[in-house]
Scaffold this active site. Structure first.
Site, PDB file in Angstrom:
ATOM      1  N   GLN A   1      11.654   1.170  15.096  1.00 37.17           N
ATOM      2  CA  GLN A   1      11.973   0.065  14.200  1.00 37.17           C
ATOM      3  C   GLN A   1      13.392   0.230  13.654  1.00 37.17           C
ATOM      4  OE1 GLN A   1       9.198  -1.858  11.195  1.00 37.17           O
ATOM      5  NE2 GLN A   1      10.256  -0.411   9.869  1.00 37.17           N
TER       6      GLN A   1
ATOM      7  N   ASP B   1       9.072   5.279  11.554  1.00 34.53           N
ATOM      8  CA  ASP B   1       9.181   4.141  12.469  1.00 34.53           C
ATOM      9  C   ASP B   1      10.567   4.169  13.119  1.00 34.53           C
ATOM     10  OD1 ASP B   1       6.601   2.793  11.775  1.00 34.53           O
ATOM     11  OD2 ASP B   1       7.524   2.774   9.801  1.00 34.53           O
TER      12      ASP B   1
ATOM     13  N   GLN C   1       4.271  -9.901  12.892  1.00 34.23           N
ATOM     14  CA  GLN C   1       4.449  -8.641  13.608  1.00 34.23           C
ATOM     15  C   GLN C   1       3.130  -7.987  14.001  1.00 34.23           C
ATOM     16  OE1 GLN C   1       6.630  -6.988  10.141  1.00 34.23           O
ATOM     17  NE2 GLN C   1       5.677  -5.045  10.628  1.00 34.23           N
TER      18      GLN C   1
ATOM     19  N   VAL D   1       8.164  11.390   5.293  1.00 33.48           N
ATOM     20  CA  VAL D   1       7.522  12.223   4.271  1.00 33.48           C
ATOM     21  C   VAL D   1       6.128  12.592   4.773  1.00 33.48           C
ATOM     22  CG1 VAL D   1       6.725  12.315   1.874  1.00 33.48           C
ATOM     23  CG2 VAL D   1       8.869  11.140   2.441  1.00 33.48           C
TER      24      VAL D   1
ATOM     25  N   ARG E   1      -1.879   3.496   6.891  1.00 33.05           N
ATOM     26  CA  ARG E   1      -3.062   3.445   7.746  1.00 33.05           C
ATOM     27  C   ARG E   1      -3.891   4.740   7.699  1.00 33.05           C
ATOM     28  NH1 ARG E   1       0.637   0.146  11.100  1.00 33.05           N
ATOM     29  NH2 ARG E   1      -0.320  -1.912  11.396  1.00 33.05           N
TER      30      ARG E   1
ATOM     31  N   TYR F   1       0.868  -1.180   0.000  1.00 31.23           N
ATOM     32  CA  TYR F   1       0.000   0.000   0.000  1.00 31.23           C
ATOM     33  C   TYR F   1       0.907   1.233   0.000  1.00 31.23           C
ATOM     34  CZ  TYR F   1      -4.675   1.927   0.174  1.00 31.23           C
ATOM     35  OH  TYR F   1      -5.851   2.566  -0.164  1.00 31.23           O
ATOM     36  N   LEU F   2       1.763   1.241  -1.000  1.00 30.78           N
ATOM     37  CA  LEU F   2       2.883   2.180  -1.044  1.00 30.78           C
ATOM     38  C   LEU F   2       2.413   3.618  -1.226  1.00 30.78           C
ATOM     39  CD1 LEU F   2       5.227   0.094  -3.379  1.00 30.78           C
ATOM     40  CD2 LEU F   2       5.144   0.106  -0.866  1.00 30.78           C
TER      41      LEU F   2
ATOM     42  N   GLY G   1       6.102   8.199   0.845  1.00 28.84           N
ATOM     43  CA  GLY G   1       7.182   7.883   1.785  1.00 28.84           C
ATOM     44  C   GLY G   1       7.997   6.696   1.292  1.00 28.84           C
ATOM     45  N   HIS G   2       7.291   5.636   0.884  1.00 27.59           N
ATOM     46  CA  HIS G   2       7.981   4.475   0.312  1.00 27.59           C
ATOM     47  C   HIS G   2       8.725   4.865  -0.970  1.00 27.59           C
ATOM     48  CE1 HIS G   2       4.450   2.476   2.420  1.00 27.59           C
ATOM     49  NE2 HIS G   2       5.482   1.882   2.988  1.00 27.59           N
TER      50      HIS G   2
END
Lengths: 292, 292
Positions: A154, A151, A62, A177, A188, A33-34, A37-38
């Site tokens: 992470q 994240d 996860q 971003v 999300r 669901y890019l 940011g990706h």
């Protein structure tokens, strides 16, 4: 762009493209669901490596039992379009069966760093991240792997795994971003109602305010936290999961009395806030010299 | 033979020798005090790969607080001589500081397989093995790694880690090498007094007897175990830590009533026996067709 859905396919294509490992590989692991940011990670991977590899895998290990695994948004066609436009050479889209033909008996667990923030709110989450990242790194063998600082925990956890286990991969953290109004991009965000979407800007606004507040001579960690929380709670439907101020990347909490303008190591102001059933995270890293 | 004592040195030499990964690497990780068992692994590594790499590292994280870390035998000069004679191209002899500059926050833990046998007697042992093997595999990037079947549980645990984490390394189990009287070679054999050395042959003798007993139509798993234990206890100073009969490589216990000549999967008869303060292990793998 090559699309590989099996491990055998991935390995075959990577071996051929990388000329048996002689050409460098930049890797962007994602849950799909890019968004932009990706895309920024993918462009970075392509710009600094011979071969850019993307993975799209909604990793079940996860997600907690009451989390959003089943409703996590997916749009493979759009993902493939955006990744191709962003310079990806190989997109790896395995099934759950391909990644976990049997439940893993092996765990990759990071202690300390995972007790707080999302580790506390989402027990087991970072064990799942550690497991899937270890698997993907062994499959892709990246020279560099790109992760968004949205994240931040992470990034800290994965850097710790890389250091402790001597993975031969450089972790490249990339800036968050944001939408024009400041909301951090997230897959999300699509869950948000129009009303909640409008209110959600309070996260980035509070981080921007904190950047100013931090300069004040009398501003302590404790006061900063309470000011930020107050600001977030000015949004009528915001329910704070956590707002914390921690040293980065060790994630040790700052003393309440610590004066922010005297910081001697980077500090992470991190938050998770729920609007209805949608949980958003955001953060900012503050450097000792007052830079962001 | 190149001797590398730092990670940087190891990587530099491996990169040069392997021509950036184009030549295959066979790896023999050891704790040193090498004997003919190790030599057989090293020769195998050299015979089947372009480059043979040995590591000698007495890994503190796989020793318990009351175990023999401090007195574990060491003889670097002899190790280097034997490894060179066995065809090793690169010997990696890191210090503890080099391998663990800080205590690892990351653990590599295998559940299930590690509850029994040495995992039960030596809590945390296989966590240490998982950690150091993960680190060494990332440093050496072996195509094949060679392990002696004397440590059958270790082989099963490492194979599980490789499967679960998608390590790109083939695990090659190699037969236990024995003294002329049957005693399995072990660096710990030097601890034995002459009297205990003579008695210690009871381990391999009981395994050989079990091989015959297993053919008897009425021989159950329970009877086999009690017969083997009785035989071991015929040695006056033998103190049994465990004697177990498990499916291999899953390490699930056999039912007491199971008839041994009707085995449908390989079974491991494994034992740990103490003579004074010296703990010896040995095992045999029995195949369904009655082969060994």
């Amino acid at each position: 762009m090559i699309v590989a859905r099996t491990i055998a396919d991935l390995k075959e294509h990577l071996f051929a493209l990388s000329e048996g490992g002689r050409r460098s590989i930049g890797f962007v692991p994602t849950m799909g669901y890019l968004h932009e940011g990706h895309a920024s990670l993918m462009r970075e991977a392509k710009a600094n490596n011979d071969i850019a590899v993307l993975s799209v895998f909604v990793n079940p290990t996860q997600f907690g039992p009451n989390e959003d695994l089943d409703r996590y948004p997916r749009d493979e066609a759009r993902d493939l379009k955006l990744s191709e436009e962003s310079g990806i050479d190989v997109a790896f889209l395995p099934t759950v069966q391909e990644m976990y033909p049997k439940p893993s008996k092996t765990s990759v667990i990071v202690s300390g760093l995972t007790d707080r923030l999302c580790g506390a709110s989402r027990p087991g989450h970072f064990d799942g991240v550690g497991l899937v990242v270890s698997k993907l790194f062994h499959l892709v063998k990246p020279d560099r792997a790109y992760f968004g600082m949205k994240d931040a925990q992470q990034v800290a956890v994965i850097q710790q795994i890389v250091n402790d286990l001597n993975f031969d991969t450089i972790i490249v953290p990339c800036p968050t971003v944001r939408e024009p109004d400041g909301l951090a991009l997230s897959s999300r965000n699509v869950y948000l109602s129009a009303e909640h979407r409008a209110q959600a800007v309070v996260l980035s606004q509070s981080l921007a305010l904190a950047k100013d507040w931090i300069q004040e001579e009398s501003m302590t960690a404790g006061l900063l936290l309470s000011s930020v929380k107050e600001r977030i709670e000015s949004a009528p439907d915001a329910v704070i999961d956590y707002v914390e101020l921690l040293r980065y990347p060790t994630l040790e909490p700052l003393d309440e009395q610590e004066l922010m303008h005297k910081l001697e190591s980077p500090a992470l102001l991190a938050m998770a806030v729920k609007f209805g059933t949608t949980r958003l995270i955001d953060n900012s890293l503050y450097h000792p010299n007052g830079g962001v």
